[in-house]
Design an enzyme around this catalytic site. Structure first.
Site, PDB file in Angstrom:
ATOM      1  N   ARG A   1       8.049  -4.935  -6.890  1.00 17.15           N
ATOM      2  CA  ARG A   1       8.315  -6.356  -7.116  1.00 17.15           C
ATOM      3  C   ARG A   1       8.540  -6.640  -8.608  1.00 17.15           C
ATOM      4  NH1 ARG A   1       3.253  -9.001  -4.325  1.00 17.15           N
ATOM      5  NH2 ARG A   1       4.363 -10.952  -4.789  1.00 17.15           N
TER       6      ARG A   1
ATOM      7  N   ILE B   1      -0.920  -1.757   0.334  1.00 13.97           N
ATOM      8  CA  ILE B   1       0.335  -2.482   0.202  1.00 13.97           C
ATOM      9  C   ILE B   1      -0.005  -3.972   0.227  1.00 13.97           C
ATOM     10  CG2 ILE B   1       1.848  -0.698   1.128  1.00 13.97           C
ATOM     11  CD1 ILE B   1       1.778  -2.004   3.804  1.00 13.97           C
ATOM     12  N   ASP B   2       0.852  -4.773  -0.366  1.00 19.52           N
ATOM     13  CA  ASP B   2       0.568  -6.194  -0.525  1.00 19.52           C
ATOM     14  C   ASP B   2       0.450  -6.921   0.803  1.00 19.52           C
ATOM     15  OD1 ASP B   2       0.776  -5.792  -3.250  1.00 19.52           O
ATOM     16  OD2 ASP B   2       2.883  -6.391  -3.327  1.00 19.52           O
ATOM     17  N   LYS B   3      -0.210  -8.054   0.782  1.00 17.17           N
ATOM     18  CA  LYS B   3      -0.382  -8.900   1.962  1.00 17.17           C
ATOM     19  C   LYS B   3       0.960  -9.222   2.615  1.00 17.17           C
ATOM     20  CE  LYS B   3      -1.835 -13.669   3.106  1.00 17.17           C
ATOM     21  NZ  LYS B   3      -0.488 -14.301   3.122  1.00 17.17           N
TER      22      LYS B   3
END
Length: 313
Positions: A241, A141-143
Site C-alpha cells: 500500500r 495481512i491487513d483487515k
C-alpha cells in the site's frame, strides 16, 4: 525525562551510554526488556528523530522519544467463527482470510478476529509467540486485505516458518487494482519504509526507514486503472500500500493511502468492502518435510464484480 502526554516521553541523555534497549530499560524499570525491544522494533522509539535498532550504541548526548501503547491487557476468547481452511495437517494451517477480518485482537478489535476463531477451532493447539495475543500467527495481512496466510500449530513449525520469512524464502504473491494506467510491463520498487511520525495509522517511504522491496507485473490495463500481480520480497507493515501510493498508483478502495485517489471514479474510490488487494498465493518449505508447498486462492466476489465493470485498453 519529560512527559509530553500520558503515552509519550522525551529523554535527554546526560551521560548514559551503551545499548539503546538497556538504557531504556533502566529509564523505565517497570517495563521488561522484551517490551522495550518491541517498542524499538515497531518504531515507537526515535534517537535524535531517527529509528535505530535495539543494539544501537548511545554516546550519552542523544534525545530519545518513546511512545507506549495505551492499550489495556486483552483477554483472548474463543469464538465460533467459520474459517476457510485451504490446507491443514499436524503442523500448520493455510487460511483464506476474508476481507474485513482482523488477524489478532487489539484495542479497537477485541473480538471477531482470526485468533478468536482459531482458539475455538484448535483450542491450545497453537504455537506460542512472544505476544500472547498472537498465538499461531506467523505473519499478518491487513483487515481490508483478503487472502492467504499460514498459521503454526506448534513452536517447531512456527520457528521454521519464521526463519523462511526472515530469509525471504517464503513467497507471497498479491493481486491489486491500482489507480491509473501503468506503462511498464514490470517494475521493482526498492524504497525503505518507516512509521509516519505525524500519524499512528500510516507508514511512509523514508530513507531512514527499514529496507523494503516489492516487484510487480502488469496483468491487465484498464482506461483508468491497472490490475497488477505483485510479490513481497520483504514483509514490512502496509508495504504494498505504501509503495503503490509512493509511485502515484494507490490501491483502489484504500482508506488510508489515498494520494491521487480524488482523480479516480467515485464509484470505485468509495468501495465499502475493502481495498482491492488480495493475497492470492503463498509458497514455502514445509517445516516438517522440507517439501516445497504452494497454495492459491481465487479473487473474492467483490473484487471480480469491480473488474467486470472496467473497460480494457
Amino acid at each position: 525525562m519529560n512527559n509530553l502526554n500520558e503515552n509519550t516521553y522525551i529523554i535527554k541523555l546526560t551521560g548514559q551510554t551503551g545499548r539503546l534497549d538497556k538504557v531504556l530499560t533502566s529509564e523505565f524499570p517497570k517495563e521488561s526488556r522484551s517490551t522495550i525491544q518491541k517498542l524499538i522494533k515497531d518504531q515507537w522509539v526515535t534517537v535524535d528523530e531517527k529509528n535505530e535498532k535495539a543494539n544501537y550504541k548511545l554516546e550519552g548526548t542523544e534525545t530519545i522519544q518513546v511512545t507506549f501503547s495505551a492499550e489495556e491487557p486483552l483477554e483472548l476468547v474463543a469464538e465460533n467463527i467459520p474459517l476457510d481452511i485451504v490446507f491443514e495437517d499436524e503442523d500448520l494451517l493455510v487460511i483464506n482470510k476474508p476481507v474485513g477480518m482482523v488477524v489478532h485482537p487489539s484495542k479497537g478489535h477485541r473480538n471477531g478476529t482470526l485468533v478468536n476463531a482459531l482458539l475455538y477451532y484448535l483450542g491450545n493447539n497453537l504455537s506460542e509467540t512472544s505476544e500472547m495475543i498472537r498465538p499461531g500467527i506467523v505473519h499478518r495481512i491487513d483487515k481490508d486485505t483478503s487472502g492467504l496466510l499460514v498459521v503454526a500449530k506448534n513452536n517447531y513449525a512456527h520457528q521454521k516458518l519464521s526463519e523462511q520469512l526472515i530469509a525471504h524464502t517464503m513467497g507471497r504473491q498479491y493481486v491489486a487494482l491500482v489507480l491509473g494506467t501503468i506503462e511498464p510491463n514490470d517494475a521493482t520498487i526498492e524504497i525503505p519504509i518507516r512509521r509516519d511520525p505525524s500519524s499512528r495509522m500510516r507508514w511512509h517511504a523514508d530513507r531512514e526507514g527499514k529496507y523494503a522491496l516489492t516487484t510487480f507485473e502488469v496483468h491487465t490495463r484498464f482506461t483508468d486503472s491497472t490490475l497488477l500481480q505483485l510479490e513481497l520480497k520483504t514483509g514490512r507493515t502496509h508495504q504494498i500500500r505504501v509503495h503503490m501510493e509512493h509511485i502515484g498508483h494507490p490501491i483502489v478502495g484504500d482508506s488510508i493511502y489515498r494520494q491521487g485517489m480524488n482523480n479516480f471514479r467515485t464509484s470505485l474510490a468509495k468501495l465499502k468492502d475493502g481495498q482491492l488487494l488480495h493475497a492470492q498465493s503463498i509458497h514455502f518449505n514445509h517445516p516438517r518435510t522440507n517439501e516445497l508447498v504452494e497454495f492459491t486462492s481465487e479473487l473474492p466476489k467483490y473484487f471480480t464484480e469491480v473488474l467486470d465493470t472496467l473497460e480494457k485498453i
